[in-house]
Structures are given as C-alpha cells and as structure tokens.
Design an enzyme around this catalytic site. Structure first.
Site, PDB file in Angstrom:
ATOM      1  CG  HIS A 186      -3.110   2.642   4.188  1.00  0.00           C
ATOM      2  ND1 HIS A 186      -3.272   2.031   5.404  1.00  0.00           N
ATOM      3  CD2 HIS A 186      -3.110   1.653   3.263  1.00  0.00           C
ATOM      4  CE1 HIS A 186      -3.372   0.725   5.235  1.00  0.00           C
ATOM      5  NE2 HIS A 186      -3.272   0.460   3.943  1.00  0.00           N
TER       6      HIS A 186
ATOM      7  NE  ARG B 292       1.062   3.982   8.983  1.00  0.00           N
ATOM      8  CZ  ARG B 292       0.989   2.658   8.999  1.00  0.00           C
ATOM      9  NH1 ARG B 292      -0.189   2.063   8.899  1.00  0.00           N
ATOM     10  NH2 ARG B 292       2.077   1.926   9.085  1.00  0.00           N
TER      11      ARG B 292
ATOM     12  CB  SER C 195      -0.929   0.003   1.215  1.00  0.00           C
ATOM     13  OG  SER C 195      -1.848  -1.061   1.173  1.00  0.00           O
TER      14      SER C 195
END
Length: 208
Positions: free
Chosen positions: A40, A37, A14
């Site tokens: 994601h 983050r 990812s």
C-alpha cells in the site's frame, strides 16, 4: 467524477485490491498485514516478491512494542511516517539524530554519513529496540557491525534502505547473516515510507 472520500473506506478498498496479489504466497494473517501495508505504501504489488520476513520478525516486533520499546530511525522521514500517537500509547518514542549538530560534526570528522554516526551515538539504546532504516545503507551496515563487535541486540531491524549504492548489498547481508529478527526487501527498492509502513502494520495489530 465519483470517487471515495472517506479515509477508512479508501484504506479498506486498497486492502481489497491488494489481497489477490498475496494469495499465492500462503501468508498467515499477521504477515499478510505487513505485506499489505508495505504494498500500500509503495503502490506496487511487485513488492510481494521481494519482501523477506525473519520467522520471528513479527512476534519480536509485537513483543517489543507491547513492552514499550523505542524506535530508532536513520532519517527524519522514517520517524515522521511512524504513527507516534499509537507508539506513545504503547509507551515508546521514535528517535532520529541525523540533524543533531554533534552527530553532524562527528560524521564530518570521521568521513562517514550522518545516519551512520547517529547509529553509533544511539549505541546501547538499540538493545531491545526496533531499528527502522529506510534510506541509508550505511546505517544498516553500521548496526550489523555493532551487533557483531559490540553485542548490541535490537529486538527487530526493519532494514529497507533504497538506492543504487550499497542498498541491495546491505539488505542481502541482513537477510543472509540473520543477526536478529528482521523485515527487509531485496534489491534496490525500499525507502522511508516502506520502513514506516512495516512498523505501523505491527502497531495496528495491537489496536489503534
């Protein structure tokens, strides 16, 4: 169908997919981790265009976490998304009072949201803490009012409430008034997973 099953491999892949979306922003390593983050958690690379970090945001967050600070959340979804095991290892806890009966009564009596009443209830506990707001613009407005009128000083505000009523306005106020170090996203986007992701990104910088 062949697909990745290992959790760490999924995460690594990812981040590899996200990385090219960030090259144009010339971020340092720590900011890259926060951006990654958030993207994601959202599944949306467009977040790279709307994330705003105060120049001292990550440093302030890391210092507070290292000192064992607590995290105060506007809704239970934010508290649930925070890695509480890692937070406990650092000496802190995550709190949310939105379901507290006393807060519910006070909110009803005052004609305000529970999240707003919860921030009032936390009061001076917010000093030196991280405030994580992912859902309620009223909570973000309230914290900024407390900073202005009561000299409350959180170490960091992760202010990313989502929605169409007050969300964009509360985050714009946070971004432009610069009351304390902050992490935010502009416009209507945001949400509890985004708030938790930003907090977790900083904790993971301190190890897992």
């Amino acid at each position: 169908m062949q697909y990745i099953k290992d959790p760490m491999a999924i995460e690594m892949r990812s981040m590899e997919i996200i990385a090219p979306y960030l090259t144009a922003f010339h971020l340092d390593e720590q900011a890259t981790k926060v951006y990654s983050r958030i993207i994601h958690a959202a599944g949306d690379p467009d977040y790279a265009n709307i994330i705003r970090l105060h120049p001292q945001a990550i440093a302030a967050g890391l210092a507070a976490l290292t000192a064992g600070c607590n995290i105060f959340c506007d809704v239970e979804m934010v508290r649930t998304g925070i890695n509480k095991r890692r937070l406990a290892e650092l000496g802190g806890q995550a709190f949310c009072l939105v379901a507290d009966e006393t807060v519910a009564r006070e909110a009803k009596a005052a004609g305000i949201t529970r999240s707003m009443a919860a921030m009032r209830k936390f009061g001076a506990q917010l000093n030196g803490a991280i405030v994580a707001i992912g859902n309620a613009p009223t909570a973000l407005f309230e914290v900024m009012q407390m900073i202005k009128e009561q000299n409350i000083k959180p170490a960091l505000i992760v202010g990313v409430p989502v929605g169409f009523v007050g969300a964009a306005e509360s985050k714009e106020l946070l971004h432009t008034s610069d009351p304390v170090p902050y992490i935010t996203v502009l416009g209507n986007k945001g949400g509890s997973p985004i708030a938790a992701a930003a907090v977790n990104a900083m904790m993971y910088m301190l190890g897992r």
